[in-house]
Design a protein around this motif. Structure first.
Motif, PDB file in Angstrom:
ATOM      1  N   ASP A 109       0.826  -1.208   0.000  1.00  0.00           N
ATOM      2  CA  ASP A 109       0.000   0.000   0.000  1.00  0.00           C
ATOM      3  C   ASP A 109       0.858   1.255   0.000  1.00  0.00           C
ATOM      4  O   ASP A 109       0.516   2.258  -0.613  1.00  0.00           O
ATOM      5  CB  ASP A 109      -0.927   0.001   1.216  1.00  0.00           C
TER       6      ASP A 109
ATOM      7  N   LEU B 124       0.531   4.124  -2.831  1.00  0.00           N
ATOM      8  CA  LEU B 124       0.245   5.520  -2.492  1.00  0.00           C
ATOM      9  C   LEU B 124       1.407   6.426  -2.914  1.00  0.00           C
ATOM     10  O   LEU B 124       1.195   7.493  -3.489  1.00  0.00           O
ATOM     11  CB  LEU B 124      -0.006   5.648  -0.980  1.00  0.00           C
TER      12      LEU B 124
ATOM     13  N   PHE C 205       1.484   6.842  -6.630  1.00  0.00           N
ATOM     14  CA  PHE C 205       0.381   7.729  -7.023  1.00  0.00           C
ATOM     15  C   PHE C 205       0.765   9.188  -6.766  1.00  0.00           C
ATOM     16  O   PHE C 205       0.526  10.062  -7.603  1.00  0.00           O
ATOM     17  CB  PHE C 205      -0.887   7.364  -6.233  1.00  0.00           C
TER      18      PHE C 205
ATOM     19  N   LEU D  29      -4.218   2.506  -7.291  1.00  0.00           N
ATOM     20  CA  LEU D  29      -4.527   2.861  -5.905  1.00  0.00           C
ATOM     21  C   LEU D  29      -5.994   2.582  -5.584  1.00  0.00           C
ATOM     22  O   LEU D  29      -6.317   1.938  -4.581  1.00  0.00           O
ATOM     23  CB  LEU D  29      -4.205   4.340  -5.656  1.00  0.00           C
ATOM     24  N   VAL D  30      -6.872   3.053  -6.474  1.00  0.00           N
ATOM     25  CA  VAL D  30      -8.309   2.875  -6.209  1.00  0.00           C
ATOM     26  C   VAL D  30      -8.686   1.397  -6.235  1.00  0.00           C
ATOM     27  O   VAL D  30      -9.447   0.912  -5.389  1.00  0.00           O
ATOM     28  CB  VAL D  30      -9.139   3.669  -7.253  1.00  0.00           C
TER      29      VAL D  30
ATOM     30  N   ALA E  18      -5.880  -0.610  -3.251  1.00  0.00           N
ATOM     31  CA  ALA E  18      -5.481  -0.145  -1.918  1.00  0.00           C
ATOM     32  C   ALA E  18      -6.126  -1.023  -0.862  1.00  0.00           C
ATOM     33  O   ALA E  18      -7.320  -1.320  -0.945  1.00  0.00           O
ATOM     34  CB  ALA E  18      -5.899   1.308  -1.726  1.00  0.00           C
ATOM     35  N   GLY E  19      -5.358  -1.475   0.114  1.00  0.00           N
ATOM     36  CA  GLY E  19      -5.910  -2.267   1.212  1.00  0.00           C
ATOM     37  C   GLY E  19      -6.127  -3.720   0.875  1.00  0.00           C
ATOM     38  O   GLY E  19      -6.735  -4.447   1.652  1.00  0.00           O
ATOM     39  N   THR E  20      -5.625  -4.180  -0.280  1.00  0.00           N
ATOM     40  CA  THR E  20      -5.867  -5.581  -0.637  1.00  0.00           C
ATOM     41  C   THR E  20      -4.788  -6.519  -0.123  1.00  0.00           C
ATOM     42  O   THR E  20      -4.891  -7.714  -0.278  1.00  0.00           O
ATOM     43  CB  THR E  20      -5.961  -5.779  -2.162  1.00  0.00           C
ATOM     44  N   ASP E  21      -3.746  -5.983   0.449  1.00  0.00           N
ATOM     45  CA  ASP E  21      -2.767  -6.892   1.044  1.00  0.00           C
ATOM     46  C   ASP E  21      -2.120  -6.209   2.231  1.00  0.00           C
ATOM     47  O   ASP E  21      -2.511  -5.120   2.634  1.00  0.00           O
ATOM     48  CB  ASP E  21      -1.725  -7.342   0.027  1.00  0.00           C
ATOM     49  N   GLY E  22      -1.094  -6.853   2.781  1.00  0.00           N
ATOM     50  CA  GLY E  22      -0.492  -6.362   4.016  1.00  0.00           C
ATOM     51  C   GLY E  22       0.323  -5.114   3.801  1.00  0.00           C
ATOM     52  O   GLY E  22       0.282  -4.482   2.750  1.00  0.00           O
ATOM     53  N   ASP E  23       1.081  -4.783   4.856  1.00  0.00           N
ATOM     54  CA  ASP E  23       1.904  -3.595   4.796  1.00  0.00           C
ATOM     55  C   ASP E  23       3.125  -3.863   3.943  1.00  0.00           C
ATOM     56  O   ASP E  23       3.315  -4.941   3.410  1.00  0.00           O
ATOM     57  CB  ASP E  23       2.321  -3.182   6.212  1.00  0.00           C
TER      58      ASP E  23
ATOM     59  N   GLU F 268     -10.074  -7.348  -4.242  1.00  0.00           N
ATOM     60  CA  GLU F 268     -10.874  -7.588  -3.049  1.00  0.00           C
ATOM     61  C   GLU F 268     -11.483  -8.982  -3.019  1.00  0.00           C
ATOM     62  O   GLU F 268     -12.505  -9.201  -2.419  1.00  0.00           O
ATOM     63  CB  GLU F 268     -12.017  -6.573  -2.937  1.00  0.00           C
TER      64      GLU F 268
ATOM     65  N   THR G 121      -9.991 -12.344   0.460  1.00  0.00           N
ATOM     66  CA  THR G 121     -10.173 -12.473   1.907  1.00  0.00           C
ATOM     67  C   THR G 121     -10.680 -13.833   2.314  1.00  0.00           C
ATOM     68  O   THR G 121     -10.646 -14.195   3.473  1.00  0.00           O
ATOM     69  CB  THR G 121     -11.135 -11.406   2.442  1.00  0.00           C
TER      70      THR G 121
ATOM     71  N   ARG H   1      -8.114   0.470   6.190  1.00  0.00           N
ATOM     72  CA  ARG H   1      -6.867   0.940   5.612  1.00  0.00           C
ATOM     73  C   ARG H   1      -7.121   1.475   4.205  1.00  0.00           C
ATOM     74  O   ARG H   1      -6.612   2.513   3.808  1.00  0.00           O
ATOM     75  CB  ARG H   1      -5.863  -0.210   5.568  1.00  0.00           C
TER      76      ARG H   1
ATOM     77  N   LEU I 235      -7.379   5.857   0.380  1.00  0.00           N
ATOM     78  CA  LEU I 235      -8.102   6.605  -0.643  1.00  0.00           C
ATOM     79  C   LEU I 235      -8.342   8.043  -0.199  1.00  0.00           C
ATOM     80  O   LEU I 235      -8.307   8.966  -1.010  1.00  0.00           O
ATOM     81  CB  LEU I 235      -9.427   5.905  -0.988  1.00  0.00           C
TER      82      LEU I 235
END
Lengths: 163, 256
Positions: free
Chosen positions: A82, A86, A89, A135-136, A139-144, A159, A162, B26, B31
């Motif tokens: 992520d 970001l 982007f 990004l859109v 974003a948030g689809t995997d770990g750090d 998505e 999970t 997150r 976003l």
């Protein structure tokens, strides 16, 4: 509309960034040799733009900033996290904004168009769209950072992981 | 046993829900940051463009001269004697009474005169003579005197054209020694010490004042005003301020 897989987006980002590095490097080399980039269709647009007071910031050719930006974007295509999504982007957004400003200068201030600058602006616009989509869509689809060095399921739907 | 299994299953479901929720959080946060960045970028680009748009309109920037190469290519290869552009033996003389501070003269130098320079002057049909008509204000004299001094070194028209292209606000205080020197250097004046000495000399000042009186005597009330003389003219004919290159071209053809 189906969002392209992240792997495909990353391939496109890498390809466009590599082209961008090429264009920005050409402008830098042509300028540092005391000359200016050659316009493909003839004309003096590139010379006028390169000789204008806007072509350097604090003595540094602005194409150098272009090379740096494209290299960062190229590197971003090789990582999945992520933070990278970001960060890339943000770089593409900055480059896109800067390209809008430079194109404005060419049209309204310098009153000359350099094809190489236009090419770079187009590539940066594509980068912005690709990285915004990345990004859109992801974003948030995997770990750090560092959690996934590469995505093992390159064509998965966003998505959908999970379960 | 089954109770325990069910509890474990529920626990797993709860953990999965929580993981999903935290991933969703997150995503929302990322976003939001992205949208914020877009918002900031839009504001920055708009502000920078507005500043750039207003700053160069003010002109008069010694550090940042514009269009040096354009001026070079406009008058390159055309003979210059004092403030005369073109072959001194050209049959038609077009006299411009102008003030370097005047924005209309700037527009003439950028839009109306170039076609005449490119054609009639380059062909040796006409020459253009610039004469100072100091009417805008106190800064008109140092500017006009500097043009005369540049003309003494054969770079008068380079100076005029470059000055116009970098003109600032009328009586805005931009006609400083620094600005005049920067324009002279950009115009290719070689001996700057001599240029500085001449532009502040009595003789040069008197010449600028003399041509101003001449324009007033001719009855001109504004800049730029043009007069023309040629083999077929009735002495010196007053043209006033023709509105287009075409009109000036016609006048040149008429008297040649």
């Amino acid at each position: 509309m189906r969002i392209p897989s992240e792997a495909n987006l990353r391939r496109a980002i890498a390809f466009i960034a590599a082209l961008g590095v090429g264009v920005a490097t050409y402008i830098t080399i042509a300028d540092s040799g005391g000359g200016s980039p050659t316009c493909l269709a003839g004309g003096h647009g590139c010379q006028t733009v390169a000789e204008s007071s806007y072509s350097h910031i604090a003595g540094v050719n602005i194409a150098i900033f272009g090379i740096a930006g494209y290299l960062l974007l190229l590197a971003s295509a090789f990582f999945v996290s992520d933070y990278v999504r970001l960060g890339a982007f943000a770089v593409a957004l900055g480059g896109f904004g800067f390209s809008i400003y430079l194109t404005y200068l060419e049209i309204f201030k310098i009153e000359a168009i350099c094809q190489w600058c236009v090419a770079s602006a187009v590539l940066m616009t594509i980068q912005f769209l690709l990285n915004a989509t990345r990004l859109v869509g992801y974003a948030g689809t995997d770990g750090d950072a560092g959690n996934g060095a590469d995505d093992r399921e390159p064509d998965r739907e966003p998505e959908a992981s999970t379960a | 046993m089954s109770n325990k299994k069910e509890r474990e299953k529920r626990r797993e479901e709860r953990l999965a829900e929580e993981a999903k929720a935290s991933s969703g959080d997150r995503r929302t946060r990322l976003l939001q940051i992205g949208a914020g960045a877009v918002f900031v970028a839009i504001i920055v680009v708009v502000v920078v463009i507005v500043i750039a748009g207003s700053s160069s309109d003010s002109g008069g920037d010694a550090e940042n001269l514009q269009e040096v190469s354009q001026v070079d290519s406009l008058v390159q290869g055309i003979p210059q004697t004092k403030l005369v552009l073109g072959d001194t033996k050209a049959p038609v003389e077009l006299i411009e009474y102008g003030d370097l501070q005047c924005p209309v003269c700037k527009a003439y130098s950028e839009e109306i005169l170039p076609p005449i320079v490119e054609k009639q002057v380059k062909e040796g049909k006409a020459k253009i003579i610039f004469r100072n008509f100091l009417i805008i204000g106190p800064e008109s004299l140092p500017a006009g005197a500097a043009a005369i001094a540049a003309g003494n070194q054969g770079r008068g028209w380079n100076f005029l054209e470059l000055f116009y292209r970098n003109q600032g606000k009328e009586n805005g205080g931009y006609v400083t020694d620094d600005f005049i020197e920067a324009v002279a250097k950009g115009a290719g004046v070689k001996d700057i010490a001599k240029f500085n000495q001449e532009r502040t000399s009595k003789a040069v000042e008197e010449e600028a004042n003399r041509t101003t009186e001449q324009a007033e005597t001719l009855g001109f009330g504004g800049t730029p005003s043009f007069a023309i003389k040629g083999p077929n003219s009735n002495g010196l004919e007053l043209l006033g301020t023709p509105e287009s290159s075409g009109e000036l071209e016609e006048e040149i053809e008429k008297v040649s």
